[in-house]
Enzyme design. Structure first.
Site, PDB file in Angstrom:
ATOM      1  CB  CYS A 115     -35.924 -34.963  26.536  1.00  0.00           C
ATOM      2  SG  CYS A 115     -35.049 -33.512  27.138  1.00  0.00           S
TER       3      CYS A 115
ATOM      4  CE  LYS B 124      -8.678   0.497  14.537  1.00  0.00           C
ATOM      5  NZ  LYS B 124      -7.556   0.711  15.410  1.00  0.00           N
TER       6      LYS B 124
ATOM      7  CE1 TYR C 133       1.076   0.494   4.332  1.00  0.00           C
ATOM      8  CE2 TYR C 133      -0.149  -1.551   4.531  1.00  0.00           C
ATOM      9  CZ  TYR C 133       0.735  -0.626   5.050  1.00  0.00           C
ATOM     10  OH  TYR C 133       1.295  -0.836   6.272  1.00  0.00           O
TER      11      TYR C 133
HETATM   12  S1  IVH Z   1      -0.757   3.531   5.430  1.00  0.00           S
HETATM   13  C1  IVH Z   1       1.564   6.667   7.141  1.00  0.00           C
HETATM   14  N1  IVH Z   1      -2.515   1.931   4.356  1.00  0.00           N
HETATM   15  O1  IVH Z   1      -2.352   0.228   9.625  1.00  0.00           O
HETATM   16  C2  IVH Z   1       0.783   5.597   6.612  1.00  0.00           C
HETATM   17  N2  IVH Z   1      -1.672   1.401   6.510  1.00  0.00           N
HETATM   18  O2  IVH Z   1      -2.253   1.997  12.079  1.00  0.00           O
HETATM   19  C3  IVH Z   1       1.131   4.303   7.145  1.00  0.00           C
HETATM   20  N3  IVH Z   1      -2.571  -0.679   7.441  1.00  0.00           N
HETATM   21  O3  IVH Z   1       1.096   0.484  10.138  1.00  0.00           O
HETATM   22  C4  IVH Z   1       0.283   3.229   6.788  1.00  0.00           C
HETATM   23  N4  IVH Z   1      -3.854  -1.194   5.741  1.00  0.00           N
HETATM   24  O4  IVH Z   1       0.047  -1.804   9.458  1.00  0.00           O
HETATM   25  C5  IVH Z   1      -1.738   2.173   5.418  1.00  0.00           C
HETATM   26  N5  IVH Z   1      -4.054   0.580   3.274  1.00  0.00           N
HETATM   27  C6  IVH Z   1      -3.272   0.832   4.324  1.00  0.00           C
HETATM   28  C7  IVH Z   1      -3.237  -0.026   5.451  1.00  0.00           C
HETATM   29  C8  IVH Z   1      -2.420   0.296   6.524  1.00  0.00           C
HETATM   30  C9  IVH Z   1      -3.429  -1.569   6.934  1.00  0.00           C
HETATM   31  C10 IVH Z   1      -1.929  -0.783   8.769  1.00  0.00           C
HETATM   32  C11 IVH Z   1      -0.430  -0.701   8.742  1.00  0.00           C
HETATM   33  C12 IVH Z   1      -0.107   0.535   9.507  1.00  0.00           C
HETATM   34  C13 IVH Z   1      -1.270   0.607  10.437  1.00  0.00           C
HETATM   35  C14 IVH Z   1      -1.461   2.001  10.962  1.00  0.00           C
END
Ligand code: IVH
Length: 706
Positions: free
Chosen positions: A443, A325, A237
């Protein structure tokens, strides 16, 4: 807590958060839920905000994740791997957008990307001259662990970047960079996670609390052979440092990564209009239950890198992105008691009574424990802290104990030797995981469940009878089988609590009326193992009467398209049993329909030779109405998706495997409007409902013990 000294409380919170960080990121074995962790973090943040003098440089609020363990060589990330700020509802996301516009100027034209936030663990892959030379975990964001050997075992991670094909050569991106760091998520699909846990439980090993921990635990193995045996996947990503190419935006980055051979989430989208991005995010919340992997939210990013640079980073979170979230679906609670329930076929199921806990906005007090083997294999004890999961419409269930939270007072549980309702001995057939009360006709608990099932909306649909009334009939000895419902009189019901003359008359009228239900619903109401609406419909169509159905051989039943050998054997066994034959005869004798009504003339041929599978809740009709509609136009409905299925008709919350199977096999998925469009009759259900169809629901709300 609030009257405590803030400085002391901050110290306490920091220590707790450090411990939990360590357990989560280093040991892959957390002992508290994300919600509990978030609450501690929020409290510490609030203290630090009002007392900035208490902030210490290594406060958990300043850091990402956990430190690298000693198991692996350490890797310093050339550019820190950041985290994401969280939003918990639409308002938080709108507030984020407003801040972005404030900082960049209201008139700035912005695009947004929306990507699912798959719940796994972040890694960084370094490619030099197109070859994978190193892979590392995020660690604390600055220093991670070198897990190159393990990452090389993951099939979806390219060991070399795909060279651009001639078709791509027009693209300015299509050249292999001298070096590039690709970032993304290693994760485990839900089915793989469940299988892994089954395997771990069977060999007495500790089960993983969720797919994220399973993925992290599998990746961070000393022996890459173990990682190789675990079904891990990867999607990319983002990029870290790179040179030799030019990239201007997140969207461009995703396209480039795809060209280089990385799996990119197919559901990532770019929007110029923020409102459309919000609509897409909301859709995602709905889709969550049908995905083959766990998502804990969606990530919104400002697309342009120039804008990203301008916005910058605060602490550990970039201002240019936010994670929206979703409500948690998993938490921890305490197992207070294990109670056993008796099902309509006598199956005894253990259920957990837990300390009430909020899970995605719903208070959960009970959770499934499946069966005795499940409890013993996972060593779940009364008094344990346990992980509880609730996904979609599925009944919450216990995943496993948090062994490290035990204090020694926990008790090992044993299945009772006798039925709690009738005292008969419990038996367990060879090869089956279920214990059963074998006192089928005597039963009272089994009879109560059978009555509840018989009267439920998908079956005989007798309004006014539920658990309470069923208990009354059985406990007062008024009925000894479901056919006896039809000989109840006003005199019998006199003592039914809260029932006056009027209510009694209504109840008796509802019972009387139910005699006219179509044959297929009477078949459903018998509660034959594996016989739901689809199979009942097929049986009613093929045999047309109970007389013919009871005379049918197993082979004849098996010959029906859409009925497999297991179902055929169950149906044949049911009708071989003299007790069941007597019940069917008794139902006919009291006047319940035992023959199919003359088939309605076909209304069209638009669906001839088309087979459908139906799943989920449709907005404007019940599943049975949809099935009738399909057959009225020449189509057929079967129970499971195969290559031969023409369409999957899917409503909301489809759950289960039908949807994923259809997607996998490339079977087109229709919604209700799509079905009506195929028929070319948007009002089809209007005239259909004027015929006798009153089945708005299936008996799905009840506990099945098939
Ligand atoms: S971007 C600065 N894109 O979420 C941007 N993170 O809480 C950094 N994650 O460390 C991450 N899907 O482990 C990004 N499409 C996505 C993601 C993603 C899962 C996770 C990743 C990151 C965490 C952040």
């Amino acid at each position: 807590m609030s009257n405590e000294n803030p400085s002391e409380r901050a110290v306490q919170l920091r220590e707790q958060l450090w411990t939990h960080n360590y357990r989560y990121h280093v040991m892959d074995d957390p002992i508290i839920s994300d919600a509990e962790y978030d609450a501690l973090m929020r409290e510490l943040r609030a203290i630090e905000e009002s007392h900035p003098e208490l902030i210490v440089p290594d406060s958990p609020t300043r850091r990402v994740g956990g430190a690298a363990s000693d198991k692996f060589a350490k890797v310093r990330h050339p550019v820190a791997m950041l985290s994401l700020g969280n939003g918990f509802d639409e308002t938080d996301v709108r507030t984020w957008r407003e801040r972005v516009f404030r900082l960049l100027g209201e008139a700035t034209a912005l695009s947004f990307t929306v990507e699912p936030k798959i719940d796994g663990l972040a890694i960084a892959l370094t490619y030099e001259q197109g070859r994978l030379v190193r892979g590392a975990t995020r660690g604390d964001g600055e220093i991670g662990e070198d897990v190159t050997a393990n990452l090389r075992t993951i099939a979806s991670i390219p060991l070399a970047l795909h060279a651009p094909t001639s078709g791509d050569s027009a693209s300015p991106l299509a050249q292999i960079p001298a070096s590039i760091e690709v970032r993304g998520e290693v994760y485990m699909r839900l089915d793989a996670f469940e299988q892994l846990n089954k395997r771990l439980a069977a060999t007495g090993e500790r089960v993983a609390a969720n797919p994220r921990n399973a993925a992290a635990g599998s990746l961070r193995q000393k022996d890459p052979g173990i990682t190789a045996a675990r079904p891990l996947r990867f999607f990319a990503y983002a990029v870290g440092p790179f040179n030799g190419i030019e990239l201007r935006s997140q969207w461009e980055t995703l396209q480039m990564l795809r060209q280089f051979g990385f799996p990119i989430n197919r559901d990532a989208r770019r929007f110029e209009d923020f409102e459309q991005a919000i609509v897409y995010c909301r859709e995602w919340m709905q889709r969550r239950n049908v995905l083959e992997y766990e998502v804990d939210g969606v990530v919104l990013k400002i697309d342009s890198f120039a804008h990203q640079r301008e916005l910058g980073v605060v602490g550990r979170d970039p201002r240019w992105a936010i994670a929206w979230k979703f409500p948690a679906r998993e938490t921890t609670s305490r197992l207070l008691e294990i109670v056993v329930n008796v099902g309509r076929t006598g199956v005894i199921t253990p259920n957990a009574v837990i300390e009430p806990v909020n899970l995605g906005g719903v208070t959960v007090r009970n959770a499934s424990l499946h069966n005795a083997d499940y409890i013993h294999e996972r060593d779940i004890r009364v008094g344990d802290y346990v992980t509880v999961k609730r996904a979609g419409d599925v009944i919450p269930h216990i995943i496993g104990p948090i062994v490290d939270r035990r204090d020694g007072s926990e008790q090992i549980w044993h299945m009772p030797a006798t039925c709690p309702a009738c005292g008969a001995a419990l038996e367990r057939a060879a090869g089956e995981s279920a214990y059963r009360c074998i006192n089928v006709s005597g039963c009272p608990a089994q009879l109560i469940r059978r009555v509840e099932y018989f009267v439920s909306r998908g079956a005989m649909d007798i309004a006014g009878i539920g658990e309470k009334q069923a208990e009354f009939f059985v406990e007062h000895g008024l009925i000894s089988d479901v056919a006896d419902l039809y000989v109840l009189t006003a005199e019998h019901l006199r003592d039914l609590d809260g029932y006056g003359a009027k209510k009694i008359t209504n109840l008796l009228a509802a019972i009387e009326q139910s005699k006219q239900r179509p044959l297929m619903r009477v078949i459903i109401a018998l509660g034959i193992r594996f016989v739901g609406e689809v199979v009942a419909q097929l049986l009613a169509q093929r045999f047309g009467s109970f007389e013919a159905l009871m005379a049918a051989t197993e082979e004849q039943i098996d010959d029906i398209d859409g009925i497999g050998p297991e179902i055929a054997s169950s149906v044949a066994a049911y009708f071989r049993d003299p007790v069941n034959r007597a019940l069917v005869a008794k139902l006919a004798a009291v006047g319940v329909r035992s023959e199919a009504a003359a088939a309605a003339p076909p209304r069209g041929e638009q669906l001839t030779n088309k087979t459908f599978v139906i799943t989920g809740t449709l907005p404007g009709m019940s599943r049975e109405q949809a099935a009738e509609l399909i057959s009225a136009y020449g189509g057929k409905v079967t129970g499971s998706v195969t290559k031969k299925t023409s369409y999957l008709l899917a409503g909301s919350d489809p759950g289960g495997t039908k949807y994923t199977k259809a997607v996998e096999l490339g079977v087109p998925v229709l919604d209700e409007a799509g079905l009506l469009a195929l028929i070319g009759a948007p009002s089809a259900i209007g005239d259909l409902s004027s015929r006798e169809i009153q089945l708005p629901d299936t008996p799905g709300q009840m506990t099945f013990d098939v």
